[in-house]
Design an enzyme around this catalytic site. Structure first.
Site, PDB file in Angstrom:
ATOM      1  N   ARG A  13       0.892  -1.218  -0.160  1.00 58.22           N
ATOM      2  CA  ARG A  13       0.071   0.087  -0.042  1.00 58.22           C
ATOM      3  C   ARG A  13       0.949   1.382  -0.091  1.00 58.22           C
ATOM      4  NH1 ARG A  13      -0.634   4.531   2.832  1.00 58.22           N
ATOM      5  NH2 ARG A  13      -0.014   3.380   5.021  1.00 58.22           N
ATOM      6  N   ASP A  14       1.261   1.592   1.100  1.00 59.19           N
ATOM      7  CA  ASP A  14       2.330   3.052   1.427  1.00 59.19           C
ATOM      8  C   ASP A  14       3.366   2.718   0.230  1.00 59.19           C
ATOM      9  OD1 ASP A  14       3.690   4.961   2.125  1.00 59.19           O
ATOM     10  OD2 ASP A  14       3.234   4.845   4.080  1.00 59.19           O
ATOM     11  N   HIS A 207       8.684   7.219   8.149  1.00 57.60           N
ATOM     12  CA  HIS A 207       9.206   7.380   7.082  1.00 57.60           C
ATOM     13  C   HIS A 207      10.790   7.715   7.367  1.00 57.60           C
ATOM     14  CE1 HIS A 207       5.948   6.908   4.129  1.00 57.60           C
ATOM     15  NE2 HIS A 207       5.230   7.183   5.041  1.00 57.60           N
ATOM     16  N   CYS A 238       3.837   9.340   0.385  1.00 56.61           N
ATOM     17  CA  CYS A 238       2.472   9.662   0.042  1.00 56.61           C
ATOM     18  C   CYS A 238       2.525  10.825  -0.892  1.00 56.61           C
ATOM     19  CB  CYS A 238       2.165  10.494   1.400  1.00 56.61           C
ATOM     20  SG  CYS A 238       0.360  11.176   1.322  1.00 56.61           S
TER      21      CYS A 238
HETATM   22  P1  HMG Z   1     -13.434  13.890  -2.922  1.00 54.60           P
HETATM   23  O1  HMG Z   1     -13.134  14.453  -4.452  1.00 54.60           O
HETATM   24  O2  HMG Z   1     -13.632  14.642  -1.679  1.00 54.60           O
HETATM   25  O3  HMG Z   1     -14.619  12.553  -2.863  1.00 54.60           O
HETATM   26  O4  HMG Z   1     -12.330  12.706  -2.457  1.00 54.60           O
HETATM   27  P2  HMG Z   1     -16.084  12.674  -3.204  1.00 54.60           P
HETATM   28  O5  HMG Z   1     -16.914  12.137  -2.160  1.00 54.60           O
HETATM   29  O6  HMG Z   1     -16.447  14.341  -3.398  1.00 54.60           O
HETATM   30  O7  HMG Z   1     -16.558  11.946  -4.588  1.00 54.60           O
HETATM   31  C1  HMG Z   1     -15.570  12.504  -5.581  1.00 54.60           C
HETATM   32  C2  HMG Z   1     -15.557  11.283  -6.475  1.00 54.60           C
HETATM   33  O8  HMG Z   1     -14.443  10.156  -5.971  1.00 54.60           O
HETATM   34  C3  HMG Z   1     -16.681  10.564  -7.096  1.00 54.60           C
HETATM   35  O9  HMG Z   1     -16.484   9.810  -8.058  1.00 54.60           O
HETATM   36  C4  HMG Z   1     -16.772   9.475  -5.847  1.00 54.60           C
HETATM   37  O10 HMG Z   1     -17.459   8.286  -6.362  1.00 54.60           O
HETATM   38  C5  HMG Z   1     -15.198   8.858  -5.834  1.00 54.60           C
HETATM   39  P3  HMG Z   1     -16.918  10.708  -9.575  1.00 54.60           P
HETATM   40  O11 HMG Z   1     -18.442  10.745  -9.417  1.00 54.60           O
HETATM   41  O12 HMG Z   1     -16.346  12.082  -9.762  1.00 54.60           O
HETATM   42  O13 HMG Z   1     -16.525   9.644 -10.797  1.00 54.60           O
HETATM   43  N1  HMG Z   1     -14.970   8.471  -4.456  1.00 54.60           N
HETATM   44  C6  HMG Z   1     -14.342   7.130  -4.512  1.00 54.60           C
HETATM   45  N2  HMG Z   1     -13.906   6.448  -5.369  1.00 54.60           N
HETATM   46  C7  HMG Z   1     -13.051   5.237  -4.743  1.00 54.60           C
HETATM   47  N3  HMG Z   1     -13.196   4.897  -3.493  1.00 54.60           N
HETATM   48  C8  HMG Z   1     -13.539   5.867  -2.520  1.00 54.60           C
HETATM   49  C9  HMG Z   1     -14.363   6.914  -2.928  1.00 54.60           C
HETATM   50  N4  HMG Z   1     -14.810   8.110  -2.395  1.00 54.60           N
HETATM   51  C10 HMG Z   1     -15.078   8.818  -3.248  1.00 54.60           C
HETATM   52  N5  HMG Z   1     -13.347   5.581  -1.425  1.00 54.60           N
HETATM   53  C11 HMG Z   1     -11.240  10.942  -1.142  1.00 54.60           C
HETATM   54  C12 HMG Z   1     -12.207  11.960  -1.172  1.00 54.60           C
HETATM   55  C13 HMG Z   1     -10.947  10.387   0.228  1.00 54.60           C
HETATM   56  C14 HMG Z   1     -11.864   9.613  -2.113  1.00 54.60           C
HETATM   57  C15 HMG Z   1     -10.297  11.296  -1.998  1.00 54.60           C
HETATM   58  O14 HMG Z   1      -9.368  12.510  -1.337  1.00 54.60           O
HETATM   59  C16 HMG Z   1      -8.806  10.365  -2.347  1.00 54.60           C
HETATM   60  O15 HMG Z   1      -8.943   9.170  -2.626  1.00 54.60           O
HETATM   61  N6  HMG Z   1      -7.690  10.561  -1.623  1.00 54.60           N
HETATM   62  C17 HMG Z   1      -6.490   9.622  -1.591  1.00 54.60           C
HETATM   63  C18 HMG Z   1      -6.053   9.601  -0.134  1.00 54.60           C
HETATM   64  C19 HMG Z   1      -4.811   8.739  -0.083  1.00 54.60           C
HETATM   65  O16 HMG Z   1      -4.969   7.403  -0.448  1.00 54.60           O
HETATM   66  N7  HMG Z   1      -3.816   9.043   0.427  1.00 54.60           N
HETATM   67  C20 HMG Z   1      -2.571   8.267   0.508  1.00 54.60           C
HETATM   68  C21 HMG Z   1      -2.823   7.450   1.685  1.00 54.60           C
HETATM   69  S1  HMG Z   1      -2.697   8.063   3.617  1.00 54.60           S
HETATM   70  C22 HMG Z   1      -0.862   8.017   3.678  1.00 54.60           C
HETATM   71  O17 HMG Z   1      -0.087   7.615   2.921  1.00 54.60           O
HETATM   72  C23 HMG Z   1      -0.338   8.398   5.019  1.00 54.60           C
HETATM   73  C24 HMG Z   1      -0.011   7.080   5.885  1.00 54.60           C
HETATM   74  O18 HMG Z   1       0.740   6.028   5.078  1.00 54.60           O
HETATM   75  C25 HMG Z   1       0.408   7.503   7.222  1.00 54.60           C
HETATM   76  C26 HMG Z   1       1.561   8.301   7.220  1.00 54.60           C
HETATM   77  O19 HMG Z   1       2.764   8.276   6.422  1.00 54.60           O
HETATM   78  O20 HMG Z   1       1.807   9.583   7.591  1.00 54.60           O
HETATM   79  C27 HMG Z   1      -1.360   6.166   6.224  1.00 54.60           C
HETATM   80 MG    MG Z   2       3.089   6.422   5.183  1.00 55.90          MG
END
Ligand code: HMG
Ligand code: MG
Length: 300
Positions: A13-14, A207, A238
């Site tokens: 994932r990450d 990280h 990220c």
């Molecule tokens: P949004 O645009 O605010 O969502 O995104 P929305 O509810 O307004 O929907 C917009 C569109 O997204 C729609 O589709 C929804 O259906 C779709 P459209 O009508 O435009 O075709 N949608 C989704 N599709 C699939 N799966 C879903 C989903 N939700 C809505 N769950 C959202 C909000 C959270 C979806 C967006 O901001 C997003 O996907 N962000 C990605 C976040 C991410 O993956 N970040 C990396 C992981 S976190 C990380 O790495 C940190 C960590 O490792 C710890 C650290 O290191 O600190 C964990």
């Molecule tokens: Mg991370």
């Protein structure tokens, strides 16, 4: 008795969410199959997020459904909202992770809402998860620094952590998202959290941008933390934290823990094979010091 340290492997994932060219589902699956041979008991398979936002994680539910199940291995999927949770539920996932941050700016960039709004979305996830007997892990990013706001107040980290636990997360992983922290600053964050919650429900996610991850993990061990996230071959980053490099490598974490007398369940030869395979797929040198020393010795 030997004390066990839980390792959550976040490579699939990450590790892969930041790759310039998304890996094929077959390559993502092969990585997980390799990891399943290593003795790792917790593997984060992918994220049910928008493929427009993070194309590298597209079809994580399909990937999950294609995996053989092993009763000794807990797979998990990241689910930022109900839509993501429903995808995970549909493929029979038994553990999901919700993720927010201690920084408003990072939360906005990462999941397009405020911290409070993210918690509201998670409460829907929690309700459904409880009804289906699914475990929920929480993440709090920016435990020390935020790529947009700079230093974060440890009290804010403790507050969000407490909120996730109160909601029903069984464990909260604090993300040192950009790898800038040193052990003195990590110590202060754990102190703030441990004033409120037990070490048993906390995990560290470091990280390694400035090479401090192992030092930060050592500091965390001194303060009683016994759960760490890591990534095979130090993959990771990220998309919303520019310049941040990979997680601590699972190989280096294994070396630290096993030499300190902790049990991890890891079979080292299988771990090394998994890290060699994914490094070949990505055509990249492995940044793990231990992995490099291991292969040098093996080839000598
Ligand atoms: P949004 O645009 O605010 O969502 O995104 P929305 O509810 O307004 O929907 C917009 C569109 O997204 C729609 O589709 C929804 O259906 C779709 P459209 O009508 O435009 O075709 N949608 C989704 N599709 C699939 N799966 C879903 C989903 N939700 C809505 N769950 C959202 C909000 C959270 C979806 C967006 O901001 C997003 O996907 N962000 C990605 C976040 C991410 O993956 N970040 C990396 C992981 S976190 C990380 O790495 C940190 C960590 O490792 C710890 C650290 O290191 O600190 C964990
Ligand atoms: Mg991370």
């Amino acid at each position: 008795m030997t004390e066990f340290v839980k390792i959550v492997e976040v490579g699939p994932r990450d590790g892969l969410q930041n790759e310039k060219t998304p890996l094929t589902l077959a390559d993502r699956k092969n990585l997980i199959l390799d990891l399943m041979q290593t003795g790792l008991k917790n593997i984060e398979v992918g994220s049910c997020v928008s493929a427009k936002w993070v194309p590298q994680m597209a079809d994580s539910d399909v990937l999950f459904a294609s995996l053989p199940q092993d009763p000794n291995i807990q797979f998990s999927l990241l689910t930022p909202n109900l839509k993501g949770f429903e995808s995970a539920l549909a493929v029979g996932c038994k553990e999901v992770a919700v993720f927010t941050a201690a920084s408003e700016s990072f939360t906005r960039k990462n999941i397009n809402c405020s911290i409070d709004e993210s918690l509201e979305k998670f409460s829907d996830v929690m309700r459904l998860a409880k009804a289906h007997d699914i475990q929920v892990r929480g993440y709090v990013s920016c435990m020390v620094d935020c790529p947009y706001e700079g230093a974060i107040d440890p009290k804010q980290v403790a507050k969000v952590t407490q909120q996730l636990l109160d909601m029903g997360c069984y464990e909260v992983s604090l993300g040192e998202t950009i790898g800038t922290a040193t052990p003195d600053r990590v110590q202060k964050v754990w102190e703030a959290c441990l004033a409120q919650v037990d070490a048993k429900v906390l995990a560290g996610h470091f990280h390694n941008t400035y090479g401090m991850a192992i030092a930060n993990i050592y500091q965390s061990l001194l303060q009683g933390i016994r759960v760490f996230d890591s990534s095979i071959a130090g993959l990771g980053g990220c998309p919303y934290a520019k310049g941040a490099s990979g997680n601590v490598s699972t190989e280096d974490l294994y070396y630290l823990l096993s030499n300190m007398g902790f049990e991890t369940g890891i079979q080292v030869d299988a771990l090394m094979q998994a890290s060699r395979n994914i490094s070949e797929v990505l055509q990249r040198n492995n940044p793990s010091n231990y992995a490099n020393a291991y292969w040098q010795k093996a080839c000598a």
